[in-house]
Design a protein around this motif. Sequence first.
Motif, mmCIF file in Angstrom:
data_model
loop_
_atom_site.group_PDB
_atom_site.id
_atom_site.type_symbol
_atom_site.label_atom_id
_atom_site.label_comp_id
_atom_site.label_asym_id
_atom_site.label_seq_id
_atom_site.Cartn_x
_atom_site.Cartn_y
_atom_site.Cartn_z
ATOM 1 N N LEU A 154 0.879 -1.173 0.000
ATOM 2 C CA LEU A 154 0.000 0.000 0.000
ATOM 3 C C LEU A 154 0.915 1.222 0.000
ATOM 4 N N SER A 155 0.932 2.002 -1.093
ATOM 5 C CA SER A 155 1.777 3.196 -1.055
ATOM 6 C C SER A 155 1.061 4.380 -1.688
ATOM 7 N N ILE A 156 1.302 5.546 -1.107
ATOM 8 C CA ILE A 156 0.650 6.764 -1.600
ATOM 9 C C ILE A 156 1.483 7.338 -2.736
ATOM 10 N N GLU A 157 0.847 7.489 -3.883
ATOM 11 C CA GLU A 157 1.560 7.935 -5.084
ATOM 12 C C GLU A 157 0.669 8.875 -5.890
ATOM 13 N N LYS A 158 1.280 9.543 -6.851
ATOM 14 C CA LYS A 158 0.512 10.361 -7.781
ATOM 15 C C LYS A 158 0.026 9.483 -8.936
ATOM 16 N N ALA A 159 -1.144 9.840 -9.484
ATOM 17 C CA ALA A 159 -1.678 9.101 -10.625
ATOM 18 C C ALA A 159 -2.537 10.039 -11.446
ATOM 19 N N GLN A 160 -2.972 9.561 -12.604
ATOM 20 C CA GLN A 160 -3.845 10.365 -13.467
ATOM 21 C C GLN A 160 -5.263 9.824 -13.408
ATOM 22 N N LEU A 161 -6.234 10.725 -13.353
ATOM 23 C CA LEU A 161 -7.647 10.323 -13.359
ATOM 24 C C LEU A 161 -8.298 10.911 -14.605
ATOM 25 N N SER A 162 -8.966 10.054 -15.384
ATOM 26 C CA SER A 162 -9.657 10.583 -16.567
ATOM 27 C C SER A 162 -11.023 11.112 -16.141
ATOM 28 N N GLY A 163 -11.590 11.995 -16.947
ATOM 29 C CA GLY A 163 -12.854 12.644 -16.591
ATOM 30 C C GLY A 163 -14.024 11.688 -16.658
ATOM 31 N N PRO A 164 -15.177 12.099 -16.102
ATOM 32 C CA PRO A 164 -16.342 11.220 -16.083
ATOM 33 C C PRO A 164 -16.920 10.994 -17.473
ATOM 34 N N LYS A 165 -17.337 9.761 -17.753
ATOM 35 C CA LYS A 165 -18.069 9.459 -18.984
ATOM 36 C C LYS A 165 -19.535 9.861 -18.777
ATOM 37 N N ALA A 166 -20.370 9.605 -19.780
ATOM 38 C CA ALA A 166 -21.735 10.165 -19.794
ATOM 39 C C ALA A 166 -22.525 9.917 -18.509
#
Length: 368
Positions: free
Chosen positions: A14-26
């Motif tokens: 379990l490690s805290i890291e940066k990541a990318q989140l894509s936007g919401p779909k419909a």
Amino acid sequence: MEIKVAVTKEKGALSIEKAQLSGPKATEVLVKIIASGVCHTDAAGIHGFIPWVKYPMVFGHEGVGIVEEVGSAVDSLKVGDRVGLTFPSCGVCSYCLNGAPYACTQVNDLFFSGAYKDGTYRISQKGTNLGSFFGQGAFANYVVADARYAVKIEGVTDEKIKYLCSLGCGAQTGAGAVLNRCKPTPASTLVVFGAGGVGMAAVMAAKIAGCIKIIAVDIVPERLELAKEFGATDTINAKEVSDVVAKIKEITDGGAHYSIEVSGVPDLSLQAIQCLRRLGTAVVSSVTGPAEISLAIEPMIMNPGITFTGLVEGGSNPQVFIPQLVEYYKAGQFPIDRLVEFYQFEDIGKAFEDSHTGKAIKPILIFD
Ligand SMILES: NC(=O)c1ccc[n+]([C@@H]2O[C@H](COP(=O)([O-])OP(=O)(O)OC[C@H]3O[C@@H](n4cnc5c(N)ncnc54)[C@H](O)[C@@H]3O)[C@@H](O)[C@H]2O)c1
Ligand SMILES: [Zn+2]
Ligand SMILES: [Zn+2]
């Protein structure tokens, strides 16, 4: 957008890291997470006890937060709404269409695979997809979730909403086992095996339902004392009482009408059956992975007309049931806030440790 996640890349990690989140779909919404509950099911997934879980995975499935963006087809929520995220379901199988999303045919995939219902992912790291547990992955400061399982919470301040994470899973599971599945008739008797976060909610719900005897069984004296404050009329310390089933039969004058097994100890499913009276119902909600008990259909089940049932997420239709539990909370009848210990997101390891040792009944992570 860049987000902060606690990611599990291999069993136990379990490690805290940066990541990318894509936007919401419909049909989805973007939610800024205010707080996120730690459930034993997260621990089971992290430690490899849930066979359908795939790594890398962002666990967390009890997020509450603020809607910051809505997909083009979302008409149930708007920007600024406060929501509690709960378990996913497909919405189109016959069970979902019949109002039983907890029995959705896609449950294993949607809960555990980390993919959304269209088979795609929302979180990534340098081109690698990270799964979102329960279609949310709420060990993150932002999540994307389908509006179908983002439940609007109204009339609760942001300060108070932090206490309500477990409505999404644990509290809903315990309360639902009582109110949705057992539906106790007046003056009935009910036993709860395991006075943890789920079991305490079951005790509170049994009191709401008007059960005349509510028996909490646990092995930790402090938890049994607390269960009394929530409505348990009797408690049994299974470490001290040699024959728990006999004790329950004595208290209930021959056997309980209902029993709820939420201790996480598979063997107790047998006691949950044995402690019942004729036509009694035993609900098992805490088994993870393969677990076996041996029971004789006759005389234990058929002749006495026993119902023995498994149940996921309290048999809840969350868009209906969670707002009802919020009303009970506001009325002071569902005091799940008293189970909570807060931790900063960065202290997630400590939150899991305290959950494991039993120091905290309901750890909740706070995001600033
Ligand atoms: N089916 C579902 O939808 C669902 C949802 C949420 C949680 N769960 C599961 O429910 C279980 C309970 O969750 P929780 O958060 O309340 O866990 P918890 O650890 O807080 O509670 C379990 C309780 O059982 C007690 N216990 C342990 N051994 C016992 C024994 N021999 N006799 C009596 N009591 C005993 C513990 O002291 C503890 O108080 C977990 O296994 C969790 O994974 C299932
Ligand atoms: Zn479905
Ligand atoms: Zn859970």
